[in-house]
Design an enzyme around this catalytic site. Structure first.
Site, PDB file in Angstrom:
ATOM      1  N   GLU A   1       0.898  -1.227  -0.026  1.00  0.00           N
ATOM      2  CA  GLU A   1      -0.206  -0.190   0.098  1.00  0.00           C
ATOM      3  C   GLU A   1       0.884   1.246   0.038  1.00  0.00           C
ATOM      4  O   GLU A   1       0.438   2.278   0.269  1.00  0.00           O
ATOM      5  CB  GLU A   1      -1.072   0.149   1.085  1.00  0.00           C
ATOM      6  CG  GLU A   1      -2.058  -1.029   1.066  1.00  0.00           C
ATOM      7  CD  GLU A   1      -2.928  -1.234   2.342  1.00  0.00           C
ATOM      8  OE1 GLU A   1      -2.479  -0.580   3.414  1.00  0.00           O
ATOM      9  OE2 GLU A   1      -4.081  -2.035   2.159  1.00  0.00           O
TER      10      GLU A   1
ATOM     11  N   GLU B   1      -6.721  -6.762  -1.890  1.00  0.00           N
ATOM     12  CA  GLU B   1      -7.270  -7.257  -0.572  1.00  0.00           C
ATOM     13  C   GLU B   1      -8.618  -7.171  -0.227  1.00  0.00           C
ATOM     14  O   GLU B   1      -9.172  -5.920  -0.380  1.00  0.00           O
ATOM     15  CB  GLU B   1      -6.574  -6.550   0.521  1.00  0.00           C
ATOM     16  CG  GLU B   1      -4.956  -6.462   0.699  1.00  0.00           C
ATOM     17  CD  GLU B   1      -4.410  -5.692   1.668  1.00  0.00           C
ATOM     18  OE1 GLU B   1      -5.388  -5.286   2.616  1.00  0.00           O
ATOM     19  OE2 GLU B   1      -3.283  -5.433   1.787  1.00  0.00           O
TER      20      GLU B   1
END
Length: 876
Positions: free
Chosen positions: A480, A546
């Protein structure tokens, strides 16, 4: 930059294969002591004869905590609130977890022989001593930087040697203040970040200080063959079966001449009975990279991902021969395949191709096998096999953990699992978001870790360690967030092209380069339990890295780590619109089921709660995978579930628990991800057919039926169908039929695919709620008494057959377990061909169980169904 990279590659050359010519692990027989108990220096401690009688047995590979646990000095931190009572390094100081580890071994060097010591992973820094001599010139740092030492001249003539290693904890252990990665300073090290705590784990109190990976002794001749590199090129678009056009192999290796004179010899390798060789001249005391001639492998057996073909592996033997003698040998297994990535303009995301064929990514996020780094080949094999059984084809290694071990990749090679490997960074610790729990501001955290050169050297070393594995498909800069620019740029533009150059590098896990984020937000999720319609009608990111849901186990799983007084079910409170849970559940990071359990009727106790939770688990993950698959190549090119396993006893996102006991998530996902599947879209009550293989499927008989709670059947028809490769399409709508049949008590929907031999290819059973959203019919299902038999069909394999009587109800949601006949506790791990199986009236299902027999234990079968009490059945 050029000088820097030359230096970097030289530092990262300490590599070796698991199967070298003469190699063995220094396992067992280690001893350890805290530095508070030992005042002598390393030269004295490592000298044979120094008294060790008051030292304790040590676990290597392992950590200080694993040694303390083995010696009964701490309680098991995975059970109850035990972890809370173990001293944390942030409070004790680093010296508390600074330990000496000592191992004696027998070894001598024959004439012309070189002996090498390898340490594959120490966390965090160390000094290494042998027989009174220090081996490293300066303190060795870095969790992911391996060590190699030529110890030939330091071995004792009597063969009695002593190795001593002092291990220091991470420089910045961080404050475990409840934030993701605690206060974030754990990321100042080149190491893993979860050890300061995360939303799925409590802090690891010693931050995993120790010799956490294997220690080896290797013996070679005067030339050490290291860092072999095998690249396979598979041009064109291939199919898994039939004859193949040739594939090209490009093989190279580094040859280290330890002698003081020039040397001439032959570097060669053998594959499929053929040998490729090259004459080589080596300068004294030098390391030379040698490339062998390209080789055309005729009619190769290709490596394919799970669900698309066999993951064939070729044994390859590399040798350096001088003077008619083999100086060194490395043996590796090679999967012949080529992986590419291209931009899908329809979905606006990357699309993965293997051997020229498009692969729809069905993946799972992986943290680590064990949070305290207790690795084993058997555990790796079991966990990857579970992922294979889920019908997944990719595992992503999350950036807050580690670069996985070669044994992990060997299992992925074996089971056809592609791997996306993150490097070591996360948006939480490394500054993506403003976070009041963090010690430093975002600008400071953006520069983590402190030592960028160490990061790059470690990255180069790890690339060399795992680059030959067929399963490795994608490198990822970080979780991320991108890595700092002076790490990211040389890693992407110099290190990876030089050391690998065959795989897609994505700059971070939810990057626009992977999946264009036209929806806003941070590019992944949603997390937690969902209305299953959401998976079909709510469009998320086109390659979602995710997306997660629930994952609690049943009572047998929960009682392994939750103390008896705390075995109480969560209770949903309408006024606060969430559940209240016990303190142990909170400590183990329980993620809520909301009001979904109550739709099956309020749980009477934890056993009832766990049974109903499995219905929710199955439904959630089947719907997730079928929802994404229904829009394959239209909305999506892939999905990676957050997450498929837990390396700690957390009460969230897992298909099997820490103890390797599967729950219904695994089997719902297995059904939803079946290569050829006939499924129901609850969002618009339509039926869909998917072919997630490379083979055109002809003459599939689709059979559709409704069943009420008593087992009365109503046919919705049957029809022959065909479907092309890598395709999904709508078959028909059943809105009216479903609405009428389910209105009062809900209904069962049975969808089957039969082949021309009338054999079942796939069968899918849905239990649909009544018009108020309750599963009222399930609560009133009649009991059923199926005929059950269990027979050993070969060593370690048991066939279980369930026959449901005609004229009665469905034998619904049967959980099979292999148990110890004395304790009635489950044997773990066991691999079930299917589980939580339902059998229609008058029909039969056979399921094969696979396990490793133990001497003296003849297991029994336990079977508990929704409308049948638990039974124990002897195995014939």
């Amino acid at each position: 930059m050029k000088k820097f990279l030359v230096s970097l590659f030289a530092l990262a050359c300490c590599s070796y294969s698991i199967k070298a010519q003469k190699q063995y692990e220094l396992a067992g027989e280690w001893k350890a002591a805290s530095i508070s108990q030992v005042k002598e220096n390393g030269e004295r401690i490592s000298f044979p004869g120094f008294e060790l009688s008051n030292w304790q047995p040590a676990i290597v590979p392992g950590t200080v905590l694993t040694t303390q646990l083995a010696n009964g000095q701490i309680p098991d931190p995975f059970i109850g609130m035990n972890n809370k009572y173990i001293p944390d390094i942030y409070d004790t100081g680093r010296d508390y977890y600074t330990y000496w580890f000592v191992r004696e071994f027998s070894e001598t060097a024959a004439a012309g022989e070189q002996v090498w010591l390898h340490l594959r992973g120490v966390n965090y820094s160390s000094d290494v001593y042998l027989n009174g001599h220090k081996l490293n010139r300066q303190l060795h740092k870095g969790m992911f930087l391996r060590q190699q030492y030529n110890i030939t001249k330091l071995l004792r003539k009597d063969g009695k040697n002593r190795l001593a290693v002092i291990v220091f904890p991470p420089d910045e252990p961080g404050n475990p203040n409840g934030g993701q990665g605690g206060d974030g300073t754990i990321a100042k090290n080149v190491g893993h970040q979860y050890v300061a705590g995360w939303d799925w784990i409590q802090p690891i109190r010693d931050r995993n200080t120790g010799i956490w990976d294997k220690v080896f002794i290797e013996k070679t001749g005067s030339v050490n063959l290291q860092n072999p590199h095998v690249v396979t090129l598979v041009p064109g678009k291939r199919k898994p079966t039939g004859g193949q056009q040739p594939a090209i192999l490009k093989v190279s290796a580094e040859l280290q001449n330890t002698g003081s004179v020039p040397l001439t010899g032959i570097l060669r390798y053998t594959i499929d009975g053929k040998t490729v060789s090259k004459s080589v001249s080596l300068k004294p005391t030098s390391t030379t990279e040698v490339s062998l001639p390209d080789y055309s492998l005729v009619n190769p057996k290709l490596w394919w991902p799970n669900g698309y073909g066999e993951p064939h592996l070729y044994p390859v033997k590399l040798e350096f021969v001088a003077g008619g003698k083999i100086s060194d040998r490395e043996e590796i297994k090679v999967g012949v395949r080529e992986i590419t990535a291209d931009w899908n303009t329809t979905t606006r995301s990357k699309q993965i191709f293997v051997n020229g064929q498009p692969v729809f990514i069905k993946g799972g996020n992986w943290i680590i096998s064990d949070a305290m780094l207790r690795f084993s080949e058997a555990r790796y094999d079991a966990e990857i096999r579970f992922h294979r059984d889920m019908n997944l084809n990719l595992i992503r290694i999350w950036g807050g953990a580690i670069s996985e071990r070669p044994e992990f990749y060997e299992a992925c090679d074996k089971y056809g699992m592609l791997v996306m490997q993150d490097f070591w960074g996360s948006g939480d610790c490394n500054g993506r978001w403003l976070d009041p729990m963090k010690k430093d501001d975002q600008w400071t955290r953006r520069k983590y870790p402190d030592d960028h050169t160490l990061f790059l050297v470690s990255a180069a070393d790890q690339i060399k360690m795992i680059r030959n594995h067929a399963s490795l498909a994608i490198w990822c800069g970080g979780n991320e967030i991108t890595l700092p620019q002076d790490i990211q740029t040389p890693l992407r533009d110099s290190i990876l092209p030089k050391l690998d150059g065959t795989r897609w590098f994505v700059d971070y896990s939810n990057s626009d380069d992977m999946s264009y984020n036209f929806l806003g937000g941070n590019g992944d999720g949603p997390y937690g339990i969902q209305d299953i319609k959401t998976f079909f009608n709510h469009r998320t990111w086109p390659f979602n890295s995710e997306i997660g849901s629930v994952g609690a186990g049943d009572y047998a799983s929960l009682e392994r780590f939750i103390p008896a007084p705390n075995l109480v079910p969560p209770v949903y409170k309408k006024e606060i619109r969430r559940e209240t849970v016990d303190s142990v559940w909170e400590y183990h990071k329980y993620i809520g089921y909301g009001k979904s359990i109550d739709a099956y009727g309020k749980a009477s106790d934890l056993k009832d709660w766990g049974r109903k939770a499995q219905l929710v688990n199955y439904d959630q993950y089947r719907a997730l995978m079928e929802g994404f698959s229904s829009r394959m190549w239209d909305w999506y090119t892939g999905v990676i579930i957050w997450k498929t396993q837990n390396p700690w006893t957390a009460l969230r996102g897992q298909m099997y628990d820490y103890y390797l006991d599967p729950n219904a998530c695994l089997y719902g996902l297995r059904q939803g991800g079946a290569p050829v599947n006939f499924f129901y879209n609850p969002a618009d009550t339509s039926l869909h057919l998917i072919n997630n293989t490379f083979v055109h499927q002809y003459d599939l008989m689709l059979v559709m039926s409704l069943f009420d709670k008593d087992g009365k059947e109503r046919s919705l028809g049957q029809v022959f169908a065909e479907i092309g490769p890598a395709t999904t399409r709508k078959v028909m709508d059943i809105n009216r039929a479903i609405r009428e049949a389910a209105k009062t008590e809900g209904v069962f929907l049975s969808l089957k695919i039969l082949n021309l031999d009338k054999k079942v290819v796939s069968q899918n059973l849905y239990w649909l709620p009544d018009s108020s959203g309750q599963y009222s019919g399930l609560a009133n299902m009649p009991k059923v008494q199926p005929e059950i038999s269990a027979s050993a069909i070969q060593k370690g394999k048991i066939a279980v057959t369930i026959n449901a009587p005609a004229g009665g109800p469905i034998s619904f949601f049967n959980r099979l377990s292999l148990v110890d006949p004395t304790t009635k506790k489950r044997i773990l791990p066991v691999f079930y061909e299917d589980n939580y199986v339902s059998v229609l009236p008058g029909e039969s299902r056979t399921v094969v169980l696979d396990y490793t027999p133990k001497n003296g234990v003849k297991p029994m079968l336990a079977l508990e169904g929704w409308n049948m009490p638990e039974q124990f059945i002897s195995i014939k």
